[in-house]
Design a protein around this motif. Structure first.
Motif, PDB file in Angstrom:
ATOM      1  N   PHE A  30       0.738  -1.258  -0.090  1.00 28.84           N
ATOM      2  CA  PHE A  30      -0.112  -0.223  -0.357  1.00 28.84           C
ATOM      3  C   PHE A  30       0.406   1.087   0.369  1.00 28.84           C
ATOM      4  CE2 PHE A  30      -2.796   3.239   2.235  1.00 28.84           C
ATOM      5  CZ  PHE A  30      -4.059   2.809   1.742  1.00 28.84           C
ATOM      6  N   PRO A  31       0.946   2.105  -1.039  1.00 29.45           N
ATOM      7  CA  PRO A  31       1.938   3.196  -1.122  1.00 29.45           C
ATOM      8  C   PRO A  31       0.694   4.211  -0.294  1.00 29.45           C
ATOM      9  CG  PRO A  31       0.411   3.476  -2.836  1.00 29.45           C
ATOM     10  CD  PRO A  31       0.070   2.132  -2.178  1.00 29.45           C
ATOM     11  N   MET A  32       2.322   4.901  -0.017  1.00 30.06           N
ATOM     12  CA  MET A  32       2.277   6.241   1.015  1.00 30.06           C
ATOM     13  C   MET A  32       1.858   7.390   0.228  1.00 30.06           C
ATOM     14  SD  MET A  32       1.592   7.180   4.200  1.00 30.06           S
ATOM     15  CE  MET A  32       0.466   8.742   4.378  1.00 30.06           C
ATOM     16  N   ARG A  33       1.789   7.447  -1.106  1.00 30.79           N
ATOM     17  CA  ARG A  33       1.520   8.847  -1.802  1.00 30.79           C
ATOM     18  C   ARG A  33       0.749   7.981  -2.137  1.00 30.79           C
ATOM     19  NH1 ARG A  33       4.682  12.703  -3.418  1.00 30.79           N
ATOM     20  NH2 ARG A  33       3.402  12.998  -5.220  1.00 30.79           N
ATOM     21  N   ALA A  34      -0.635   8.647  -2.827  1.00 30.50           N
ATOM     22  CA  ALA A  34      -2.351   7.748  -2.876  1.00 30.50           C
ATOM     23  C   ALA A  34      -2.009   8.250  -4.632  1.00 30.50           C
ATOM     24  CB  ALA A  34      -3.287   9.085  -2.039  1.00 30.50           C
ATOM     25  N   GLY A  35      -1.666   9.608  -4.887  1.00 33.85           N
ATOM     26  CA  GLY A  35      -2.043   8.839  -6.452  1.00 33.85           C
ATOM     27  C   GLY A  35      -3.411   9.210  -7.141  1.00 33.85           C
ATOM     28  N   LEU A  36      -4.115   9.682  -5.945  1.00 30.52           N
ATOM     29  CA  LEU A  36      -5.747   9.722  -6.174  1.00 30.52           C
ATOM     30  C   LEU A  36      -6.642   9.888  -7.886  1.00 30.52           C
ATOM     31  CD1 LEU A  36      -7.121  10.858  -3.145  1.00 30.52           C
ATOM     32  CD2 LEU A  36      -6.847   8.719  -3.861  1.00 30.52           C
ATOM     33  N   PRO A  37      -5.457  11.272  -8.394  1.00 27.21           N
ATOM     34  CA  PRO A  37      -5.948  11.534  -9.588  1.00 27.21           C
ATOM     35  C   PRO A  37      -6.008  10.875 -10.789  1.00 27.21           C
ATOM     36  CG  PRO A  37      -4.912  13.599  -8.526  1.00 27.21           C
ATOM     37  CD  PRO A  37      -4.731  11.894  -7.491  1.00 27.21           C
ATOM     38  N   LYS A  38      -4.860  10.135 -10.760  1.00 26.92           N
ATOM     39  CA  LYS A  38      -4.707   8.951 -12.107  1.00 26.92           C
ATOM     40  C   LYS A  38      -5.193   7.700 -11.730  1.00 26.92           C
ATOM     41  CE  LYS A  38      -0.087  10.764 -13.347  1.00 26.92           C
ATOM     42  NZ  LYS A  38       0.973  10.101 -14.083  1.00 26.92           N
ATOM     43  N   ARG A  39      -5.729   6.881 -10.830  1.00 24.61           N
ATOM     44  CA  ARG A  39      -6.509   6.155  -9.942  1.00 24.61           C
ATOM     45  C   ARG A  39      -7.586   5.590  -9.469  1.00 24.61           C
ATOM     46  NH1 ARG A  39      -2.468   2.775  -5.498  1.00 24.61           N
ATOM     47  NH2 ARG A  39      -3.537   1.327  -6.397  1.00 24.61           N
ATOM     48  N   GLU A  40      -8.118   6.565  -9.499  1.00 20.77           N
ATOM     49  CA  GLU A  40      -9.991   6.498  -8.719  1.00 20.77           C
ATOM     50  C   GLU A  40     -10.252   6.158 -10.036  1.00 20.77           C
ATOM     51  OE1 GLU A  40      -9.949   9.621  -4.982  1.00 20.77           O
ATOM     52  OE2 GLU A  40     -10.550  10.784  -7.045  1.00 20.77           O
ATOM     53  N   PRO A  41     -10.053   6.934 -10.773  1.00 23.08           N
ATOM     54  CA  PRO A  41     -10.964   6.661 -12.269  1.00 23.08           C
ATOM     55  C   PRO A  41     -10.646   4.702 -12.774  1.00 23.08           C
ATOM     56  CG  PRO A  41      -9.736   8.007 -13.267  1.00 23.08           C
ATOM     57  CD  PRO A  41      -9.145   7.904 -11.570  1.00 23.08           C
ATOM     58  N   ASP A  42      -9.887   4.105 -11.962  1.00 19.39           N
ATOM     59  CA  ASP A  42     -10.038   2.770 -12.112  1.00 19.39           C
ATOM     60  C   ASP A  42     -10.939   1.737 -11.318  1.00 19.39           C
ATOM     61  OD1 ASP A  42      -7.916   2.598 -14.145  1.00 19.39           O
ATOM     62  OD2 ASP A  42      -5.880   2.398 -12.958  1.00 19.39           O
ATOM     63  N   TRP A  43     -10.989   2.707  -9.859  1.00 20.10           N
ATOM     64  CA  TRP A  43     -11.888   2.402  -9.321  1.00 20.10           C
ATOM     65  C   TRP A  43     -13.676   2.256  -9.886  1.00 20.10           C
ATOM     66  CZ3 TRP A  43      -8.434   4.511  -6.101  1.00 20.10           C
ATOM     67  CH2 TRP A  43      -6.836   3.596  -5.474  1.00 20.10           C
ATOM     68  N   LEU A  44     -13.522   3.687 -10.316  1.00 22.14           N
ATOM     69  CA  LEU A  44     -15.372   3.575 -11.021  1.00 22.14           C
ATOM     70  C   LEU A  44     -15.241   2.430 -11.738  1.00 22.14           C
ATOM     71  CD1 LEU A  44     -14.604   7.456 -11.423  1.00 22.14           C
ATOM     72  CD2 LEU A  44     -16.238   6.504 -10.054  1.00 22.14           C
ATOM     73  N   ALA A  45     -14.083   2.511 -13.132  1.00 20.37           N
ATOM     74  CA  ALA A  45     -14.097   1.272 -13.721  1.00 20.37           C
ATOM     75  C   ALA A  45     -15.125   0.309 -13.368  1.00 20.37           C
ATOM     76  CB  ALA A  45     -13.552   1.526 -14.776  1.00 20.37           C
ATOM     77  N   ARG A  46     -14.174  -0.041 -12.196  1.00 20.05           N
ATOM     78  CA  ARG A  46     -14.403  -1.319 -11.450  1.00 20.05           C
ATOM     79  C   ARG A  46     -15.968  -1.921 -11.290  1.00 20.05           C
ATOM     80  NH1 ARG A  46     -13.497  -4.313  -6.883  1.00 20.05           N
ATOM     81  NH2 ARG A  46     -12.848  -6.188  -6.599  1.00 20.05           N
ATOM     82  N   TRP A  47     -16.150  -0.093 -10.104  1.00 23.60           N
ATOM     83  CA  TRP A  47     -17.457  -0.285  -9.789  1.00 23.60           C
ATOM     84  C   TRP A  47     -18.428  -1.123 -10.671  1.00 23.60           C
ATOM     85  CZ3 TRP A  47     -16.372   4.700  -6.192  1.00 23.60           C
ATOM     86  CH2 TRP A  47     -15.228   4.026  -4.775  1.00 23.60           C
ATOM     87  N   GLU A  48     -18.507  -0.265 -11.562  1.00 21.71           N
ATOM     88  CA  GLU A  48     -19.422  -0.588 -12.565  1.00 21.71           C
ATOM     89  C   GLU A  48     -19.190  -1.870 -13.518  1.00 21.71           C
ATOM     90  OE1 GLU A  48     -20.554   2.358 -16.866  1.00 21.71           O
ATOM     91  OE2 GLU A  48     -19.391   3.331 -15.650  1.00 21.71           O
ATOM     92  N   LYS A  49     -18.330  -1.975 -13.787  1.00 21.88           N
ATOM     93  CA  LYS A  49     -18.297  -3.421 -14.274  1.00 21.88           C
ATOM     94  C   LYS A  49     -18.639  -4.694 -12.964  1.00 21.88           C
ATOM     95  CE  LYS A  49     -14.414  -7.095 -14.839  1.00 21.88           C
ATOM     96  NZ  LYS A  49     -12.965  -7.747 -14.805  1.00 21.88           N
ATOM     97  N   LEU A  50     -18.410  -4.250 -11.785  1.00 21.78           N
ATOM     98  CA  LEU A  50     -18.909  -4.943 -10.818  1.00 21.78           C
ATOM     99  C   LEU A  50     -20.744  -4.812 -10.529  1.00 21.78           C
ATOM    100  CD1 LEU A  50     -16.748  -4.843  -7.827  1.00 21.78           C
ATOM    101  CD2 LEU A  50     -16.477  -6.864  -9.189  1.00 21.78           C
ATOM    102  N   ALA A  51     -20.895  -4.071 -10.948  1.00 21.37           N
ATOM    103  CA  ALA A  51     -22.222  -2.897 -10.716  1.00 21.37           C
ATOM    104  C   ALA A  51     -22.839  -3.400  -8.795  1.00 21.37           C
ATOM    105  CB  ALA A  51     -23.749  -4.042 -11.713  1.00 21.37           C
TER     106      ALA A  51
END
Length: 991
Positions: A30-51
């Motif tokens: 788990f990284p200390m640097r979050a990198g949220l602007p780049k990584r958040e869209p991946d979680w959005l896509a995952r939630w959409e895939k999981l419905a």
């Protein structure tokens, strides 16, 4: 505390004694640097895939239903920070309700009709040199529909990027055909219950937009205007309507002085109002400058409190006039004046009655209010009470122009076509000056009503409009909460609805108590029409067609073709087919106020959709404070008229967003904050954390420095979570320890978890998100990082894997993880998903998500008030020890606390008892600590409690190469450089 072997400052161990690999250090990717602007869209896509949203609905089972009904934003532009604030707060409510055990449903929606969109299309037409009036109405409506469709897609993506969960694939739209049909159907209910009527009274009118406006569509801005004092000559007339004593003869050659900030309303004057409790006087001018507007010999009636100011503005010196006598209320009530413009044209040859009114004051003006009932709400009400509504004038057209029949002023506009002051005021003032009716003028700045769309001033204009009577008794079988709409609304406010904050209740109640009838009609093209028919009776009364079959045909047509059907060729004949005397009925072509649209959404969202609640009443409405006069208000009136009560059980209101200095945001000044920019720089979770840390019940500040502070808070939380993940690496059920077997420190943590569980649940339930976050942040950074984790690092890193202390600690960390991560999940939706997957699905290939879980149940048995009280004393003693070590550290007598072995003096028996059996050296992270139960010596270090003191001593012995404790037994065991504990751990095959 044992050494952190990743620290480059760690001193080298003696040759052949590097025990780094024997430590049980945290392990996590788990990284200390979050990198949220780049990584958040991946979680959005995952939630959409999981419905995720769909799965929650499908697995709801017998859960109680919870519905937050979305107040619809307008589909006409990119989201601003207020939109983000609003939707994020709603997401907190929806997600936390789901995790508290509800089937929490959220259907986002959009308001698609009305001026915001039609105005945009008109602007496009104007750029092309095209008039919207020259465009067929359904062609214009199609343009509006396309415009709304485009922005819905844009806004939907922007809302989803904020991490907001909901039924985004099937939102509600007020322009959907079914919605338009229901809106018309809801309007028909008012037609059929007899509350709809056509009236003619002053309404807020936009000359720029040529339509009536609702109060919610008004904003106030300062602007400069000409105020004038005008002389109305007194005359007696047989048509005098007042009763009371006859006026003195010395008033017959006097003039009553009125004051107004709207000179253009003088041609529409029909009366003068005075205050019965105000002191008035008759003043005579004895001398005046040559050419002055007020001349020697003139007699003027004014309020005593204002006379000196008026005469001073009329360029009269204090000694150039005198007060002749008092003029009483009965005398004033016997007066009739002439209109000042009657001297110029017989058009104004009517009487101007003087009447008492309770809205007149003597704090400004002249103590007399000129009444133009076509343009003033108080004026209109006074004339209504006096039975004088037949005297109302109609001198102003829809564009704010004097109509052709008005002498001298015809064709002059109140505003020009750019919304600036037109010529109407100027020509009226000039004519009054010309005929000697002007007493004084003044240029001043006032706060004036403006349209929030065109930004141009608005006026009050008397035009025929359609109203709903809110005080008419209803015989509709829904009278449990009152017989009239107003009664039902007040009953709902007072008894049926919960308010967050409570001030919202008082605000809306005062509005409902004092509001006039509801104006429904707008003179526009884009929206749901008042789909009804009217005719004028021989007596001159306007009546509506109340025909259920006609209404049903209209609704069915709207459902299949949309409201465009009303404007289609042959619509009148189609809908009136079979109606006797159909030729007498005229179509009403006005458009319903857009607030009626949004106020009706409860019908087609809560009542008609399959995902609505069984009772069709929302658990929560949540919007900004401006919606007390907007959506909360219109929904309340609409619901009380069609279902007998408010369509909501709770109302949550938030303030507005301001810049860092507390000022309104300004793009031109560079103080605006766009949510898209925040997400690009920091990520949506930082914006969500900012919302959670704010007191949303007041106005909230945001800006670069505030966001930096929020990002720092986020990093501290992230660090706590990272430690949890690392310390739990490899944890399995075989390690678990029951609470009864745990050391006291672990049981104290469980007690804190039990306290927090109650605080978090109540906080989310009461919409106190700031309180929840403050509690969790303080716990994570204070109780955990700065206390519990700090103490237990030694046990985690250095104890044997099967030691009770280490196993108990890891058990507690696991319990902490499940609670802390889930409690934070409604706020930090992306980060908590990352934390969850880092532990349970690092590759992200499974179908789990933290958002598919509830808050874990926390046993009440974990609470231990006596233990907590004891540990308050223990922690107080620890603070004194820590404070005492700061001096030696600063002086470099020691480098770390493990080099100390202080003496703690305790002169308080209760604290001494609390410390019995406690390893204070372990808690204070020292290599030794002795406790002396007697008076504190003078040289001891103290804090606030004089009964606790510490005397510093260095630890005796050598430094253990593995745990860094300084102990006498180091070097006396089988392995060089180790203390007994470390030697036994390695000897037992620890690592």
């Amino acid at each position: 505390m044992c050494a952190d072997t990743t620290d480059p400052t760690t001193p080298a161990a003696p040759e052949g004694t590097d025990y780094r690999d024997t430590l049980f250090l945290p392990e996590t990717d788990f990284p200390m640097r979050a990198g949220l602007p780049k990584r958040e869209p991946d979680w959005l896509a995952r939630w959409e895939k999981l419905a995720v949203y769909t799965r929650l609905r499908e697995s709801a089972g017998e859960r109680p239903v919870f519905v937050l009904h979305d107040g619809p934003p307008y589909a006409n532009g990119h989201l601003h920070i207020g939109h983000a604030l609003n939707k994020i707060l709603k997401d907190f409510v929806v997600r936390s309700a789901q995790m508290r055990g509800y089937d929490s449903r959220y259907v986002p929606g959009w308001d698609c009709h009305g001026l915001p969109i039609e105005w945009k299309i008109e602007e496009q037409y104007r750029k092309k040199g095209k008039s919207k009036d020259a465009v067929p109405v359904n062609e214009l409506r199609a343009e509006c529909r396309r415009f709304a469709d485009e922005w819905i897609d844009v806004q939907r993506a922007e809302f989803k990027r904020l991490g907001v969960i909901g039924n985004w694939e099937d939102p509600y739209l007020t322009m959907a055909f079914d919605a338009e049909a229901v809106i018309a159907e809801e309007f028909h209910k008012f037609v059929m219950n007899g509350t709809v009527y056509q009236g003619s009274k002053p309404v807020m009118w936009s000359p720029m937009e040529k339509t009536a406006l609702a109060e919610a569509e008004i904003e106030y801005h300062d602007r400069q205007i000409d105020t004038i004092w005008v002389k109305f000559p007194v005359r007696m007339a047989a048509s005098n309507i007042a009763t009371g004593g006859a006026p003195g003869s010395d008033l017959l050659d006097a003039a009553v002085v009125i004051w107004t900030t709207t000179p253009w309303t003088i041609p529409s004057n029909r009366g003068i109002a005075f205050g019965a409790e105000i002191a008035y006087g008759l003043y005579e001018v004895t001398e005046a400058p040559e050419g002055n507007w007020v001349t020697a010999g003139e007699k003027l009636v004014m309020a005593d409190a204002l006379a000196a100011d008026i005469l001073g503005r009329a360029r009269l010196e204090p000694g150039s006039y005198k007060r002749v006598r008092q003029v009483g209320a009965e005398e004033l009530a016997g007066l009739t004046c002439a209109h000042p413009l009657a001297a110029a044209d017989g058009f104004w040859g009517y009487d101007v009655p003087v009447m008492a009114a309770d809205f007149v004051t003597d704090d400004t003006g002249s103590g007399f209010v000129h009444c133009a009932p076509s343009h003033g709400e108080d004026d209109y009400e006074l004339f209504r009470q006096k039975g004088l509504l037949d005297r109302i004038t109609h001198n102003i057209g829809p564009a704010g122009e004097f109509l052709e029949h008005v002498p001298f002023f015809a064709g002059n506009f109140i505003l020009d076509r750019k919304g600036r002051e037109g010529t109407a005021n100027k020509v009226v003032v000039e004519k009054l000056r010309e005929i000697g009716a002007l007493a004084a003028t003044r240029r001043q700045t006032i706060s004036d009503a403006h349209s929030w769309r065109s930004k141009a001033p608005v006026i009050r204009l008397n035009r025929p409009q359609w109203f709903v009577a809110i005080d008419k008794p209803l015989d509709d079988g829904m009278g449990a909460h009152g017989q009239t709409i107003r009664e039902r609304a007040l009953k709902s406010i007072n008894e049926l609805v919960a308010w967050y904050p409570k001030t919202g209740q008082n605000r809306l109640r005062s509005m409902i108590e004092n509001r006039p009838d509801w104006v429904l009609s707008r003179q526009r093209a884009w929206g749901v029409p008042l789909a009804c028919f009217c005719r004028t009776t021989p007596e001159g009364r306007v009546e509506l067609l109340q025909d259920a079959a006609v209404n049903a045909r209209i609704v069915e047509a709207f459902r299949t073709e949309g409201a465009d059907a009303w404007f289609a060729e042959g619509a009148r004949e189609r809908f009136l087919a079979g109606v006797p005397d159909a030729g007498q009925w005229e179509m009403v072509t006005d458009i319903l106020d857009v607030w009626f649209d949004s106020g009706s959404t409860h019908a087609f969202v809560l009542r008609d959709r399959a995902d609505g609640p069984a009772d069709a009443i929302a658990d929560v409405y949540l919007e900004g404070t401006d919606q007390h006069r907007g959506w909360f208000h219109s929904s309340l009136l609409q619901g009380c008229g069609t279902r007998g009560r408010a369509p909501y059980k709770a109302v949550v209101t938030h303030g507005f967003t301001l810049d860092e200095k507390g000022q309104k945001m300004s793009k031109s000044l560079g103080t605006g904050v766009a949510p898209q920019d925040v997400i690009k720089q920091y990520g949506a979770d930082i914006l969500r954390l900012w919302v959670a840390q704010c007191d949303y019940t007041a106005d909230m500040r945001i800006g670069p420095e505030i966001l930096k502070g929020t990002a720092d808070s986020y990093r501290r939380l992230r660090n706590t979570l990272r430690f949890l993940l690392g310390a739990l690496a490899g944890f399995d059920e075989a390690e678990r320890v029951e609470p009864a077997e745990m050391p006291e420190l672990e049981r104290w943590v469980l007690h804190r978890l039990a306290e927090l569980d109650e605080r978090v649940r109540k906080g989310y339930e009461g919409h106190d998100f700031q309180g929840v976050m403050q509690s969790l942040f303080t716990f994570a950074t204070g109780d955990l990082s700065a206390f519990y984790f700090d103490i237990r690092k030694d046990a985690l890193y250095c104890d044997a894997p099967d030691s009770l202390r280490r196993r108990a600690c890891r058990t507690v960390l696991d319990l902490l993880f499940h609670r802390l991560v889930r409690w934070l999940a409604p706020v930090l939706v992306f980060t908590m998903e990352e934390v969850w997957l880092s532990r349970f699905d690092a590759a992200g290939e499974g179908e789990d998500s933290v958002h598919l879980h509830d808050f874990p149940e926390t046993p009440a048995a974990w609470r231990d008030a006596a233990l907590a009280a004891r540990w308050e004393r223990i922690r107080a003693a620890r603070r004194v020890v820590n404070g005492a070590l700061e001096g030696p550290r600063r002086e470099k007598t020691i480098g770390a606390s493990l080099e100390a072995a202080p003496t703690l003096y305790v002169a308080d028996p209760e604290t001494a008892a609390a410390l019995q059996g406690i390893d204070m050296a372990e808690l204070c992270i020292t290599s030794g600590l002795s406790i002396a139960e007697h008076d504190v010596p003078a040289e001891a270090f103290r804090l606030e409690d004089e009964r606790l003191g510490v005397v510093f001593h260095r630890a005796e012995g050598e430094k253990c190469a593995r745990c860094w404790r300084v102990l006498p037994d180091v070097g006396r065991h089988a392995r060089p450089g180790l203390c007994g504990r470390c030697d036994s751990v390695i000897g037992a095959g620890g690592r």
